[in-house]
Design a protein around this motif. Structure first.
Motif, PDB file in Angstrom:
ATOM      1  N   GLU A  94       3.203   5.866  -2.914  1.00 22.41           N
ATOM      2  CA  GLU A  94       4.371   6.566  -3.443  1.00 22.41           C
ATOM      3  C   GLU A  94       4.282   6.693  -4.965  1.00 22.41           C
ATOM      4  O   GLU A  94       4.619   7.741  -5.527  1.00 22.41           O
ATOM      5  N   ARG A  95       3.829   5.654  -5.622  1.00 23.66           N
ATOM      6  CA  ARG A  95       3.697   5.707  -7.087  1.00 23.66           C
ATOM      7  C   ARG A  95       2.641   6.724  -7.501  1.00 23.66           C
ATOM      8  O   ARG A  95       2.814   7.454  -8.478  1.00 23.66           O
ATOM      9  N   GLN A  96       1.538   6.786  -6.762  1.00 17.17           N
ATOM     10  CA  GLN A  96       0.496   7.761  -7.076  1.00 17.17           C
ATOM     11  C   GLN A  96       1.000   9.179  -6.873  1.00 17.17           C
ATOM     12  O   GLN A  96       0.729  10.067  -7.687  1.00 17.17           O
ATOM     13  N   MET A  97       1.764   9.396  -5.790  1.00 10.95           N
ATOM     14  CA  MET A  97       2.317  10.725  -5.553  1.00 10.95           C
ATOM     15  C   MET A  97       3.328  11.087  -6.637  1.00 10.95           C
ATOM     16  O   MET A  97       3.361  12.227  -7.106  1.00 10.95           O
ATOM     17  N   ALA A  98       4.151  10.127  -7.034  1.00 14.02           N
ATOM     18  CA  ALA A  98       5.125  10.373  -8.097  1.00 14.02           C
ATOM     19  C   ALA A  98       4.414  10.720  -9.404  1.00 14.02           C
ATOM     20  O   ALA A  98       4.850  11.619 -10.137  1.00 14.02           O
ATOM     21  N   MET A  99       3.310  10.036  -9.681  1.00 14.89           N
ATOM     22  CA  MET A  99       2.543  10.350 -10.898  1.00 14.89           C
ATOM     23  C   MET A  99       1.953  11.750 -10.811  1.00 14.89           C
ATOM     24  O   MET A  99       1.930  12.483 -11.809  1.00 14.89           O
ATOM     25  N   GLN A 100       1.478  12.155  -9.655  1.00 10.45           N
ATOM     26  CA  GLN A 100       0.917  13.493  -9.480  1.00 10.45           C
ATOM     27  C   GLN A 100       1.989  14.555  -9.693  1.00 10.45           C
ATOM     28  O   GLN A 100       1.752  15.556 -10.368  1.00 10.45           O
ATOM     29  N   ILE A 101       3.165  14.339  -9.137  1.00 11.82           N
ATOM     30  CA  ILE A 101       4.259  15.293  -9.313  1.00 11.82           C
ATOM     31  C   ILE A 101       4.700  15.322 -10.773  1.00 11.82           C
ATOM     32  O   ILE A 101       4.937  16.402 -11.338  1.00 11.82           O
ATOM     33  N   ALA A 102       4.783  14.154 -11.394  1.00  9.89           N
ATOM     34  CA  ALA A 102       5.155  14.100 -12.809  1.00  9.89           C
ATOM     35  C   ALA A 102       4.114  14.817 -13.665  1.00  9.89           C
ATOM     36  O   ALA A 102       4.467  15.531 -14.616  1.00  9.89           O
ATOM     37  N   GLN A 127       0.827  -1.206   0.000  1.00 12.67           N
ATOM     38  CA  GLN A 127       0.000   0.000   0.000  1.00 12.67           C
ATOM     39  C   GLN A 127       0.859   1.252   0.000  1.00 12.67           C
ATOM     40  O   GLN A 127       0.537   2.230  -0.681  1.00 12.67           O
ATOM     41  N   ASN A 128       1.962   1.228   0.735  1.00 13.59           N
ATOM     42  CA  ASN A 128       2.848   2.386   0.753  1.00 13.59           C
ATOM     43  C   ASN A 128       3.506   2.591  -0.613  1.00 13.59           C
ATOM     44  O   ASN A 128       3.635   3.719  -1.086  1.00 13.59           O
ATOM     45  N   GLN A 129       3.909   1.500  -1.257  1.00  5.85           N
ATOM     46  CA  GLN A 129       4.485   1.625  -2.599  1.00  5.85           C
ATOM     47  C   GLN A 129       3.460   2.172  -3.581  1.00  5.85           C
ATOM     48  O   GLN A 129       3.797   3.002  -4.431  1.00  5.85           O
TER      49      GLN A 129
END
Length: 149
Positions: free
Chosen positions: A40-48, A35-37
């Motif tokens: 993190e992937r969702q946050m990385a996609m948002q920043i990207a 769930q944490n990964q």
């Protein structure tokens, strides 16, 4: 003889319980890590996404600011420069989101809310439990069977 067999069974039962507890912990740890990964992937996609958006919006803003500035100077109407102000606020927000400290400030605010305003986080009807989910499933099943008739 029966006592020895009973003692051996109790030991095996305790070992089995310890093994099951260990497996449950491992499964929970894996689920938390997964769930944490995903978070993190969702946050990385948002920043990207924000960084990609900046490329397009930055180009639009630059052309609009340049065009409006030239138009305001040539026509001697400073009012033409007015749309640049709100557009610059949007650009500043997106820049802060993509490359600045917005995410850290948001995290700090979220932590503050979780500590001091926890009642705002309560779900309507409380946390879902097995009974509420089962009740909804049964109601849906009952409705489905009614529509099939």
């Amino acid at each position: 003889m029966g006592f020895m067999l009973s003692k051996s069974m109790d030991q095996n039962f305790k070992k089995q319980q310890e093994f099951m507890l260990h497996n449950a912990r491992l499964q929970m740890e894996r689920q938390i890590l997964m769930q944490n990964q995903m978070r993190e992937r969702q946050m990385a996609m948002q920043i990207a996404w924000s960084r990609e958006f900046i490329k397009y919006y930055g180009t639009f803003f630059s052309l609009a600011a340049l065009g409006l500035t030239i138009g305001a100077i040539k026509k001697k109407k400073p009012v033409l420069f007015a749309p640049v102000v709100p557009l610059s606020f949007v650009l500043a927000y997106q820049m802060d989101m993509a490359y600045g400290t917005l995410i850290y400030r948001m995290r700090g605010e979220a932590e503050s809310i979780m500590v001091s305003e926890h009642d705002r986080l309560d779900l309507p009807h409380g946390v879902p439990n097995f009974e509420s989910i089962e009740k909804a499933r049964r109601a849906k099943t009952a409705l489905g069977s009614l529509f099939e008739k």
